[in-house]
Design a protein around this motif. Sequence first.
Motif, PDB file in Angstrom:
ATOM      1  N   VAL A  76      15.726  18.322  33.100  1.00 26.50           N
ATOM      2  CA  VAL A  76      15.274  17.565  32.602  1.00 26.50           C
ATOM      3  C   VAL A  76      16.583  16.421  32.431  1.00 26.50           C
ATOM      4  CG1 VAL A  76      14.540  16.965  29.705  1.00 26.50           C
ATOM      5  CG2 VAL A  76      13.608  18.735  30.903  1.00 26.50           C
ATOM      6  N   ASN A  77      16.350  15.325  32.731  1.00 28.22           N
ATOM      7  CA  ASN A  77      18.005  14.384  32.392  1.00 28.22           C
ATOM      8  C   ASN A  77      17.327  13.147  32.646  1.00 28.22           C
ATOM      9  OD1 ASN A  77      17.416  13.596  35.710  1.00 28.22           O
ATOM     10  ND2 ASN A  77      18.650  15.613  36.279  1.00 28.22           N
ATOM     11  N   SER A  78      17.889  12.088  32.115  1.00 27.36           N
ATOM     12  CA  SER A  78      17.586  10.673  32.501  1.00 27.36           C
ATOM     13  C   SER A  78      16.682  10.254  33.443  1.00 27.36           C
ATOM     14  CB  SER A  78      18.483  10.085  31.841  1.00 27.36           C
ATOM     15  OG  SER A  78      18.542   8.314  32.062  1.00 27.36           O
ATOM     16  N   VAL A  79      18.042  10.697  34.788  1.00 24.54           N
ATOM     17  CA  VAL A  79      16.522   9.764  36.434  1.00 24.54           C
ATOM     18  C   VAL A  79      15.427  10.828  36.038  1.00 24.54           C
ATOM     19  CG1 VAL A  79      18.116   9.811  38.767  1.00 24.54           C
ATOM     20  CG2 VAL A  79      19.446   9.281  37.068  1.00 24.54           C
ATOM     21  N   ASN A  80      15.857  11.600  36.338  1.00 30.84           N
ATOM     22  CA  ASN A  80      13.968  12.289  36.609  1.00 30.84           C
ATOM     23  C   ASN A  80      13.004  11.648  35.238  1.00 30.84           C
ATOM     24  OD1 ASN A  80      15.187  13.758  38.425  1.00 30.84           O
ATOM     25  ND2 ASN A  80      15.505  15.890  37.437  1.00 30.84           N
ATOM     26  N   ILE A  81      13.159  10.985  34.421  1.00 29.28           N
ATOM     27  CA  ILE A  81      12.103  11.474  33.322  1.00 29.28           C
ATOM     28  C   ILE A  81      12.068   9.748  33.673  1.00 29.28           C
ATOM     29  CG2 ILE A  81      12.391  10.525  30.661  1.00 29.28           C
ATOM     30  CD1 ILE A  81      14.155  13.062  30.086  1.00 29.28           C
ATOM     31  N   LYS A  82      13.120   8.997  34.630  1.00 16.44           N
ATOM     32  CA  LYS A  82      12.805   7.652  34.354  1.00 16.44           C
ATOM     33  C   LYS A  82      12.148   7.516  35.687  1.00 16.44           C
ATOM     34  CE  LYS A  82      17.095   6.069  32.107  1.00 16.44           C
ATOM     35  NZ  LYS A  82      17.905   5.155  32.184  1.00 16.44           N
ATOM     36  N   ASP A  83      12.112   8.533  36.720  1.00 14.40           N
ATOM     37  CA  ASP A  83      11.891   8.755  37.402  1.00 14.40           C
ATOM     38  C   ASP A  83       9.650   8.954  37.727  1.00 14.40           C
ATOM     39  OD1 ASP A  83      10.092   9.585  40.224  1.00 14.40           O
ATOM     40  OD2 ASP A  83      10.297  11.412  39.642  1.00 14.40           O
ATOM     41  N   ALA A  84       9.999   9.538  36.941  1.00 14.98           N
ATOM     42  CA  ALA A  84       7.742  10.239  36.429  1.00 14.98           C
ATOM     43  C   ALA A  84       7.646   8.912  35.801  1.00 14.98           C
ATOM     44  CB  ALA A  84       8.101  11.341  34.957  1.00 14.98           C
ATOM     45  N   TYR A  85       7.789   8.533  34.572  1.00 16.92           N
ATOM     46  CA  TYR A  85       7.422   6.622  33.691  1.00 16.92           C
ATOM     47  C   TYR A  85       7.302   6.109  35.539  1.00 16.92           C
ATOM     48  CZ  TYR A  85       8.271   8.429  29.383  1.00 16.92           C
ATOM     49  OH  TYR A  85       8.448   9.141  27.735  1.00 16.92           O
ATOM     50  N   SER A  86       7.626   6.374  36.278  1.00 17.56           N
ATOM     51  CA  SER A  86       7.301   4.834  37.557  1.00 17.56           C
ATOM     52  C   SER A  86       6.604   5.385  37.808  1.00 17.56           C
ATOM     53  CB  SER A  86       8.860   5.081  38.483  1.00 17.56           C
ATOM     54  OG  SER A  86       9.944   4.185  37.549  1.00 17.56           O
ATOM     55  N   ARG A  87       6.636   6.235  37.914  1.00 20.19           N
ATOM     56  CA  ARG A  87       5.169   7.493  38.883  1.00 20.19           C
ATOM     57  C   ARG A  87       3.400   7.436  37.508  1.00 20.19           C
ATOM     58  NH1 ARG A  87       5.702  13.291  39.430  1.00 20.19           N
ATOM     59  NH2 ARG A  87       8.556  12.469  38.212  1.00 20.19           N
ATOM     60  N   ILE A  88       4.136   6.873  36.701  1.00 19.93           N
ATOM     61  CA  ILE A  88       3.079   7.028  35.580  1.00 19.93           C
ATOM     62  C   ILE A  88       2.455   5.895  35.573  1.00 19.93           C
ATOM     63  CG2 ILE A  88       2.383   7.350  33.246  1.00 19.93           C
ATOM     64  CD1 ILE A  88       4.156   9.388  32.745  1.00 19.93           C
ATOM     65  N   PHE A  89       3.283   4.367  35.423  1.00 14.83           N
ATOM     66  CA  PHE A  89       3.384   3.453  35.715  1.00 14.83           C
ATOM     67  C   PHE A  89       2.608   2.807  37.078  1.00 14.83           C
ATOM     68  CE2 PHE A  89       7.716   2.532  33.329  1.00 14.83           C
ATOM     69  CZ  PHE A  89       6.382   2.814  32.119  1.00 14.83           C
ATOM     70  N   ALA A  90       2.389   2.924  38.514  1.00 16.60           N
ATOM     71  CA  ALA A  90       2.038   3.317  39.446  1.00 16.60           C
ATOM     72  C   ALA A  90       0.493   4.221  39.367  1.00 16.60           C
ATOM     73  CB  ALA A  90       2.331   3.551  40.691  1.00 16.60           C
ATOM     74  N   THR A  91       0.273   4.890  37.916  1.00 11.80           N
ATOM     75  CA  THR A  91      -0.930   5.777  38.047  1.00 11.80           C
ATOM     76  C   THR A  91      -1.941   4.549  37.027  1.00 11.80           C
ATOM     77  OG1 THR A  91      -0.193   7.994  38.455  1.00 11.80           O
ATOM     78  CG2 THR A  91      -2.359   7.041  37.294  1.00 11.80           C
ATOM     79  N   ILE A  92      -1.179   4.252  36.164  1.00 18.25           N
ATOM     80  CA  ILE A  92      -2.128   3.799  35.173  1.00 18.25           C
ATOM     81  C   ILE A  92      -2.825   1.974  36.116  1.00 18.25           C
ATOM     82  CG2 ILE A  92      -1.816   1.409  33.177  1.00 18.25           C
ATOM     83  CD1 ILE A  92       0.854   3.728  32.414  1.00 18.25           C
ATOM     84  N   ALA A  93      -1.457   1.661  37.033  1.00 21.19           N
ATOM     85  CA  ALA A  93      -2.396   0.339  36.993  1.00 21.19           C
ATOM     86  C   ALA A  93      -3.011   0.145  38.993  1.00 21.19           C
ATOM     87  CB  ALA A  93      -0.699  -0.825  38.791  1.00 21.19           C
ATOM     88  N   SER A  94      -3.283   1.565  39.554  1.00 22.61           N
ATOM     89  CA  SER A  94      -4.163   1.937  39.884  1.00 22.61           C
ATOM     90  C   SER A  94      -5.566   2.109  39.051  1.00 22.61           C
ATOM     91  CB  SER A  94      -3.507   3.783  40.705  1.00 22.61           C
ATOM     92  OG  SER A  94      -4.213   4.711  39.508  1.00 22.61           O
ATOM     93  N   LEU A  95      -5.370   1.871  37.594  1.00 17.24           N
ATOM     94  CA  LEU A  95      -6.841   2.509  37.526  1.00 17.24           C
ATOM     95  C   LEU A  95      -7.359   0.969  36.569  1.00 17.24           C
ATOM     96  CD1 LEU A  95      -5.848   5.518  34.766  1.00 17.24           C
ATOM     97  CD2 LEU A  95      -7.015   5.305  36.952  1.00 17.24           C
ATOM     98  N   SER A  96      -6.487  -0.274  36.799  1.00 15.99           N
ATOM     99  CA  SER A  96      -7.359  -1.232  36.410  1.00 15.99           C
ATOM    100  C   SER A  96      -7.931  -2.254  37.522  1.00 15.99           C
ATOM    101  CB  SER A  96      -5.609  -2.928  36.021  1.00 15.99           C
ATOM    102  OG  SER A  96      -4.592  -2.174  35.162  1.00 15.99           O
ATOM    103  N   PRO A  97      -8.689  -2.447  36.813  1.00 18.49           N
ATOM    104  CA  PRO A  97      -9.786  -3.275  37.740  1.00 18.49           C
ATOM    105  C   PRO A  97      -9.180  -4.595  39.155  1.00 18.49           C
ATOM    106  CG  PRO A  97     -10.218  -3.696  35.419  1.00 18.49           C
ATOM    107  CD  PRO A  97      -9.265  -3.105  35.713  1.00 18.49           C
TER     108      PRO A  97
END
Length: 175
Positions: A154-175
């Motif tokens: 748990v550190n800032s760099v790893n947490i920010k990486d997780a959010y970047s991956r989440i944003f890519a997932t969200i975008a992949s769900l958009s029509p």
Amino acid sequence: MFRYIFPGALLILMIMMLTGCASNSVDTPLYDGQSLEIGVIGDAPAIRERNISFTEMSFDDLKECSVFPNTVDAVFIGKDYLSEAAEPEYAQVYKNAGVPFFFIESMKSYIPFVYKDLSYEEVPDMESGTYITGYYQSGGKMQYWGYGLYNDKVNSVNIKDAYSRIFATIASLSP
């Protein structure tokens, strides 16, 4: 001269190897896709991206689930609100909202949020190394994700990486 260069090069090589082995964070690419609007119950996370906006939400807003697809692309629910988020009245919201939900630092997967018979406290912790759990249901199909941190650190760099991956997932769900 060779006797001075070789030990120096060997020392530099050893330092590089030790530094590489001790790494507790990973630096990955930023999400650079479409702009996203994320609803947040709790504090908005610190992120690297500039094309992400956060909108503060409340549990009363969750009850207005018919407006979700028109206002936000996803909803993040912070660690301090997970127990309340698992109350039975919200189970149908997660299933019918038409946007993904991400439960920050939930050790219980998506189970307590979508099964109204279970409270957050009743569901045992999962030992999966998941830092953020995502859940999305649309058109009768359900998807869920677990996002871990590099080396479970748990550190800032790893947490920010997780959010970047989440944003890519969200975008992949958009029509």
